[in-house]
Design a protein around this motif. Structure first.
Motif, mmCIF file in Angstrom:
data_model
loop_
_atom_site.group_PDB
_atom_site.id
_atom_site.type_symbol
_atom_site.label_atom_id
_atom_site.label_comp_id
_atom_site.label_asym_id
_atom_site.label_seq_id
_atom_site.Cartn_x
_atom_site.Cartn_y
_atom_site.Cartn_z
ATOM 1 N N GLY A 172 42.363 24.346 48.028
ATOM 2 C CA GLY A 172 42.984 25.554 47.502
ATOM 3 C C GLY A 172 41.982 26.608 47.086
ATOM 4 N N PRO A 173 42.436 27.823 46.844
ATOM 5 C CA PRO A 173 41.550 28.957 46.523
ATOM 6 C C PRO A 173 40.914 28.886 45.145
ATOM 7 C CG PRO A 173 43.855 29.614 46.330
ATOM 8 C CD PRO A 173 43.856 28.232 46.922
ATOM 9 N N MET A 174 41.445 28.045 44.220
ATOM 10 C CA MET A 174 40.880 27.963 42.873
ATOM 11 C C MET A 174 39.712 26.992 42.785
ATOM 12 S SD MET A 174 44.200 28.185 40.356
ATOM 13 C CE MET A 174 45.030 26.754 41.051
ATOM 14 N N ALA A 175 39.433 26.270 43.864
ATOM 15 C CA ALA A 175 38.368 25.269 43.871
ATOM 16 C C ALA A 175 37.019 25.892 43.519
ATOM 17 C CB ALA A 175 38.297 24.590 45.234
ATOM 18 N N CYS A 176 36.293 25.199 42.630
ATOM 19 C CA CYS A 176 34.942 25.608 42.224
ATOM 20 C C CYS A 176 34.929 26.976 41.539
ATOM 21 C CB CYS A 176 33.998 25.631 43.420
ATOM 22 S SG CYS A 176 32.336 25.019 43.021
ATOM 23 N N GLY A 177 36.062 27.356 40.956
ATOM 24 C CA GLY A 177 36.147 28.633 40.252
ATOM 25 C C GLY A 177 36.631 28.456 38.829
ATOM 26 N N VAL A 178 36.811 29.565 38.137
ATOM 27 C CA VAL A 178 37.300 29.562 36.757
ATOM 28 C C VAL A 178 38.466 30.547 36.653
ATOM 29 C CG1 VAL A 178 35.052 28.952 35.776
ATOM 30 C CG2 VAL A 178 35.667 31.355 36.045
ATOM 31 N N PRO A 179 39.327 30.410 35.623
ATOM 32 C CA PRO A 179 40.444 31.351 35.461
ATOM 33 C C PRO A 179 39.958 32.778 35.233
ATOM 34 C CG PRO A 179 40.770 29.389 34.125
ATOM 35 C CD PRO A 179 39.370 29.322 34.631
ATOM 36 N N TYR A 180 40.809 33.721 35.538
ATOM 37 C CA TYR A 180 40.423 35.132 35.418
ATOM 38 C C TYR A 180 40.200 35.553 33.971
ATOM 39 C CZ TYR A 180 45.149 36.361 33.878
ATOM 40 O OH TYR A 180 46.311 36.463 33.169
ATOM 41 N N THR A 181 40.695 34.761 32.993
ATOM 42 C CA THR A 181 40.461 35.104 31.582
ATOM 43 C C THR A 181 39.002 34.914 31.189
ATOM 44 O OG1 THR A 181 41.227 32.870 30.989
ATOM 45 C CG2 THR A 181 42.817 34.663 30.806
ATOM 46 N N CYS A 182 38.209 34.295 32.060
ATOM 47 C CA CYS A 182 36.767 34.163 31.813
ATOM 48 C C CYS A 182 35.992 35.389 32.291
ATOM 49 C CB CYS A 182 36.224 32.928 32.530
ATOM 50 S SG CYS A 182 36.744 31.343 31.842
ATOM 51 N N CYS A 183 36.652 36.287 32.986
ATOM 52 C CA CYS A 183 35.961 37.409 33.620
ATOM 53 C C CYS A 183 35.459 38.436 32.602
ATOM 54 C CB CYS A 183 36.881 38.092 34.618
ATOM 55 S SG CYS A 183 37.373 37.010 35.981
ATOM 56 N N VAL A 184 34.363 39.077 32.935
ATOM 57 C CA VAL A 184 33.776 40.116 32.093
ATOM 58 C C VAL A 184 34.448 41.453 32.411
ATOM 59 C CG1 VAL A 184 31.675 41.400 31.535
ATOM 60 C CG2 VAL A 184 31.571 38.931 31.952
ATOM 61 N N LYS A 185 34.886 42.145 31.356
ATOM 62 C CA LYS A 185 35.441 43.492 31.535
ATOM 63 C C LYS A 185 34.381 44.514 31.155
ATOM 64 C CE LYS A 185 39.146 43.204 28.995
ATOM 65 N NZ LYS A 185 40.440 43.585 28.378
ATOM 66 N N GLU A 186 34.083 45.421 32.068
ATOM 67 C CA GLU A 186 33.065 46.432 31.784
ATOM 68 C C GLU A 186 33.519 47.377 30.685
ATOM 69 O OE1 GLU A 186 31.840 48.449 35.245
ATOM 70 O OE2 GLU A 186 31.187 46.638 36.306
ATOM 71 N N LYS A 187 34.784 47.794 30.748
ATOM 72 C CA LYS A 187 35.332 48.699 29.739
ATOM 73 C C LYS A 187 36.699 48.198 29.309
ATOM 74 C CE LYS A 187 34.266 52.533 32.286
ATOM 75 N NZ LYS A 187 34.492 53.944 32.629
ATOM 76 N N GLU A 188 37.033 48.475 28.027
ATOM 77 C CA GLU A 188 38.348 48.085 27.518
ATOM 78 C C GLU A 188 39.430 48.826 28.288
ATOM 79 O OE1 GLU A 188 40.665 45.684 25.358
ATOM 80 O OE2 GLU A 188 38.474 45.723 25.266
ATOM 81 N N GLY A 189 40.407 48.067 28.746
ATOM 82 C CA GLY A 189 41.492 48.676 29.501
ATOM 83 C C GLY A 189 41.315 48.578 31.001
ATOM 84 N N ASP A 190 40.127 48.136 31.452
ATOM 85 C CA ASP A 190 39.909 47.978 32.890
ATOM 86 C C ASP A 190 40.803 46.865 33.449
ATOM 87 O OD1 ASP A 190 38.071 49.943 32.913
ATOM 88 O OD2 ASP A 190 36.307 48.652 33.096
ATOM 89 N N VAL A 191 41.253 47.047 34.659
ATOM 90 C CA VAL A 191 42.048 46.022 35.335
ATOM 91 C C VAL A 191 41.115 44.916 35.803
ATOM 92 C CG1 VAL A 191 43.592 45.510 37.253
ATOM 93 C CG2 VAL A 191 43.762 47.705 36.060
ATOM 94 N N ILE A 192 41.432 43.684 35.428
ATOM 95 C CA ILE A 192 40.574 42.559 35.785
ATOM 96 C C ILE A 192 40.861 42.105 37.212
ATOM 97 C CG2 ILE A 192 40.006 40.156 35.247
ATOM 98 C CD1 ILE A 192 40.579 40.693 32.387
ATOM 99 N N ASN A 193 39.795 41.856 37.937
ATOM 100 C CA ASN A 193 39.921 41.262 39.265
ATOM 101 C C ASN A 193 40.202 39.773 39.094
ATOM 102 O OD1 ASN A 193 39.729 40.376 41.874
ATOM 103 N ND2 ASN A 193 37.520 40.726 42.057
#
Length: 263
Positions: A174-195
């Motif tokens: 599956g596509p989640m293999a060897c990855g982490v949830p998107y809540t771990c992602c770094v946001k450059e600016k507050e309010g930015d849409v997370i990839n």
């Protein structure tokens, strides 16, 4: 009755009235808070039962909320009734219950600091077990997602803790293999849409490589640092809340006209 005795009685009555009013208002507010927490806990428990997949009854946040709300309501209600009816027995029960709660919290804080390493190891083990069942326990999933966003962290000890999850392990399909949830992602600016795909294939990378896309530090360390930074204000707020309620009206005979005249 002499003027001095009358003046002393008037002053004592005023002090008694202020203490009684303060205790009644604060106990009433805490009773309402307890009821609100109970309602929230019951609603959360109903939702949990509808989507329940794990059997950890006492681990459920909804159950903890209900127990906390009931405790707050019962203790506050005893204090409110005791203050309104000038019942010394209820007031003493209320007072010593608060004293015991305060002492238990202080003991818990002291023991946590003295046994810090063991507490951290136990905490990390529990978080790793929660990560293992991340998609099976919606309560834990929502809590961990919120923590990872709020404290800018990922996993328990580090981001590689996600390898214990069956969907995120590197050998999983599956596509989640060897990855982490998107809540771990770094946001450059507050309010930015997370990839939502920013955590893709990050578990096989080292900390220096993932630093710009996901948070590498673990949530246990992040929460520990936050707690240490805020322990002073937290204890101060706790004492400020409990001490006024500990001032139970104990003026002898106040409000009952039992002051003896001074000759």
């Amino acid at each position: 009755m002499s003027g001095r005795s009358r003046l002393r009685r008037t002053g004592a009555d005023a002090v008694y009235f202020i203490l009684k009013l303060t205790l009644t208002i604060s106990a009433t507010l805490f009773s309402m808070l307890g009821l609100l927490i109970i309602c929230i806990g019951i609603y959360a428990e109903v939702e949990r039962q509808q989507n329940k997949t794990l059997e950890g009854f006492f681990v459920a946040p909804a159950v903890i909320l209900i127990l906390l709300g009931v405790s707050i309501f019962v203790v506050s209600f005893v204090g409110m009734v005791g203050a309104l009816r000038d019942n010394r027995l209820l007031l003493k029960m209320f007072k010593w219950t608060l004293v015991v709660i305060l002492l238990l919290e202080l003991v818990f804080i002291i023991v946590s600091f003295l046994c810090r390493n063991k507490v951290l190891l136990m905490f990390k083990a529990n978080v790793r077990e929660g990560i293992r069942h991340y998609y099976d326990d919606l309560d834990f999933k929502n809590i961990l997602d919120r923590i990872q966003v709020k404290f800018s962290c990922c996993g328990g000890e580090e981001y590689k803790d996600w390898s214990v999850n069956h969907y995120h392990a590197c050998d999983a399909p599956g596509p989640m293999a060897c990855g982490v949830p998107y809540t771990c992602c770094v946001k450059e600016k507050e309010g930015d849409v997370i990839n939502t795909q920013c955590g893709y294939q990050k578990l096989h990378q080292e900390r220096v490589e993932v630093g710009t896309t996901i948070h590498a530090r673990g949530c246990v360390d992040a929460i520990t640092l936050w707690f240490e930074d805020n322990i002073g204000p937290t204890v101060g707020i706790l004492i400020a809340i409990l001490l006024p309620q500990d001032g139970t009206p104990n003026v002898p005979g106040a409000g009952n006209g039992e002051f003896q005249e001074e000759i």
